[in-house]
Design an enzyme around this catalytic site. Structure first.
Site, PDB file in Angstrom:
ATOM      1  N   GLY A 281       0.843  -1.200   0.000  1.00 26.15           N
ATOM      2  CA  GLY A 281       0.000   0.000   0.000  1.00 26.15           C
ATOM      3  C   GLY A 281       0.867   1.234   0.000  1.00 26.15           C
ATOM      4  O   GLY A 281       0.907   2.008  -0.949  1.00 26.15           O
ATOM      5  N   TYR A 322       2.304   9.437  14.800  1.00 24.27           N
ATOM      6  CA  TYR A 322       3.449   8.514  14.730  1.00 24.27           C
ATOM      7  C   TYR A 322       4.796   9.216  14.858  1.00 24.27           C
ATOM      8  O   TYR A 322       5.825   8.583  14.608  1.00 24.27           O
ATOM      9  CB  TYR A 322       3.454   7.781  13.376  1.00 24.27           C
ATOM     10  CG  TYR A 322       2.235   6.983  13.044  1.00 24.27           C
ATOM     11  CD1 TYR A 322       1.840   5.901  13.824  1.00 24.27           C
ATOM     12  CD2 TYR A 322       1.473   7.276  11.915  1.00 24.27           C
ATOM     13  CE1 TYR A 322       0.721   5.147  13.500  1.00 24.27           C
ATOM     14  CE2 TYR A 322       0.350   6.534  11.579  1.00 24.27           C
ATOM     15  CZ  TYR A 322      -0.010   5.473  12.379  1.00 24.27           C
ATOM     16  OH  TYR A 322      -1.112   4.732  12.048  1.00 24.27           O
ATOM     17  N   CYS A 350      -6.060  24.215  17.440  1.00 24.06           N
ATOM     18  CA  CYS A 350      -5.742  24.596  18.823  1.00 24.06           C
ATOM     19  C   CYS A 350      -5.239  23.404  19.637  1.00 24.06           C
ATOM     20  O   CYS A 350      -5.886  22.968  20.590  1.00 24.06           O
ATOM     21  CB  CYS A 350      -6.964  25.222  19.483  1.00 24.06           C
ATOM     22  SG  CYS A 350      -7.437  26.769  18.696  1.00 24.06           S
TER      23      CYS A 350
END
Length: 425
Positions: A281, A322, A350
């Site tokens: 992918g 990540y 924010c």
């Protein structure tokens, strides 16, 4: 020529996507937006397809990486199958014209409804993750009077040496059944009505940058194939998963090439006479896409400068989730030798987590300047949200000197009108 090559290159000082200036698309579509290159998508698919020449095989694109129907159709027309992990992805693949016999269904939580949909619409196989799931597939298939083709995902207890959140092949991960129990689980599968065992499935993780974990896992699968065949099972397919990494930085040691990965597959399982399926992918979509954003403000902090962009963590969550690195480059190429400045590159949401990079060295930028996040084609648009009531950003596909918006930016009215106010208000 490396697997990381893409078709986003500077020409005469301006960043192009294939033969289209990125700034021209920005002027038409508005920022931020995702931009994909057809040539890069097809090149990376072809690298995998050719790497398995000589073996019966199917390259199934793991569409969770980027699932716009235009991307799916581009790959399907080149001969790709699809790896889906939900009923929605199955419906997308079918809508993009992918035949059921080229779709494999993975994932740990398939529902009765998803299984029924795939069995009635056509499916190549279910990659079964557990015994309870196997029982449900048997029940649904029996009720429909059909046979469900299955592989069983074995967990080889191999450390993929990747980020903990995307490792899937160790004994403590939620995926598959322990390889030590495979014989007993396959025997159980053979005894259930409505199931046809067709092979073995393994997938050890994502963003792998070395081949050794694959070698260890595939050797175990080869041994298991011989054992299961001796037990009387017809093992005709090996689904070897995906997971080959991409270089997110230009300076990183390059991950293995698809041709090296293909050679490893031939070396470890090529003698078994099985059809091989792989499910890349990220390597197909990752470098085929960029995120284009605009500088809103340059803010001087106490000890650093901030580039505040109109793109945010809701558009590209990978750095926040990540700690992922993306190369961020100006769309107008800086003059050679210009002195660079350290910037913290942030979005307008924010949250302190809405930070793409800290202390990133770049040529000085001014409000209105465009920047591109490289390698943003995988797990970018698909993981986006409307947090802060920020619209999902457009997706654009380039082919040669043409571009098309393949998902439009919704208006605020369209977003707000999805809400329903109850009558007592």
């Amino acid at each position: 020529m490396t697997a990381a090559m893409d078709h986003f290159l500077y020409r005469d000082g301006a960043l192009f996507a294939e033969d289209v200036p990125v700034a021209e698309i920005a002027a038409t579509v508005g920022t931020p937006f995702y931009l994909y290159s057809t040539a890069t998508l097809l090149r990376h698919f072809t690298l995998f397809d050719e790497a398995l020449n000589g073996l019966p095989h199917l390259v199934c694109y793991a569409m969770k990486a980027a699932s716009n129907q235009a991307i799916l159709k581009t790959l399907a027309q080149a001969g790709a199958g699809m790896d889906v992990v939900s009923g929605g992805e199955y419906a997308r693949a079918r809508a993009a014209g992918v035949p059921g016999e080229r779709i494999v269904f993975s994932g740990v939580g398939k529902t009765h409804e998803e299984i029924r949909t795939a069995l009635t619409g056509g499916i190549r196989q279910f990659n079964v993750e557990s015994e309870p799931e196997m029982a449900v597939i048997s029940e649904v298939a029996s009720a429909l009077g059909v046979e469900a083709p299955i592989t069983i995902r074995v967990n080889p207890d191999v450390d993929a040496r990747t980020h903990a959140k995307i490792a899937t092949g160790k004994s403590e991960n939620k995926f598959g059944i322990p390889i030590s129990r495979a014989r007993e689980v396959y025997a159980h599968a053979a005894s259930l009505p409505g199931l046809k065992v067709v092979g073995i499935d393994v997938h050890i993780g994502s963003q792998l940058t070395e081949l050794e974990p694959f070698r260890l896992a595939y050797r175990k699968v080869a041994e298991l194939t011989e054992t299961l065949r001796a037990d009387g099972h017809d093992i005709e397919r090996l689904d070897l998963g995906g997971g080959l990494g991409i270089p997110y930085t230009r300076s990183n040691e390059a991950p293995p090439l698809p041709v090296e990965y293909g050679a490893l597959i031939k070396e470890t399982v090529g003698h078994l006479g099985c059809e091989v399926e792989i499910e890349p992918g990220r390597l197909i979509a990752g470098n085929a896409g960029i995120l284009v954003s605009k500088v809103i403000y340059v803010k001087q902090g106490e000890d650093r400068q901030f580039l505040i962009l109109d793109g945010a963590m809701n558009d590209l969550i990978r750095p926040a989730m990540y700690d992922a690195w993306h190369d961020i480059v100006p769309v107008i190429e800086p003059e050679a030798g210009v002195e660079q400045t350290a910037y913290d590159i942030v979005g307008p949401v924010c949250e302190s987590g809405d930070t793409f990079a800290r202390g990133r060295m770049m040529a000085p930028l001014v409000p209105g300047a465009l920047v591109a996040f490289r390698s943003a084609g995988a797990y970018g648009a698909v993981m986006a949200s409307e947090y802060n009531t920020r619209p999902l950003i457009p997706e654009v596909l380039v082919r040669d000197d043409k571009f098309a918006v393949i998902r439009a930016r919704p208006t605020f009215d369209e977003m707000i009108n999805r809400d329903t106010i109850p009558e007592w208000l």
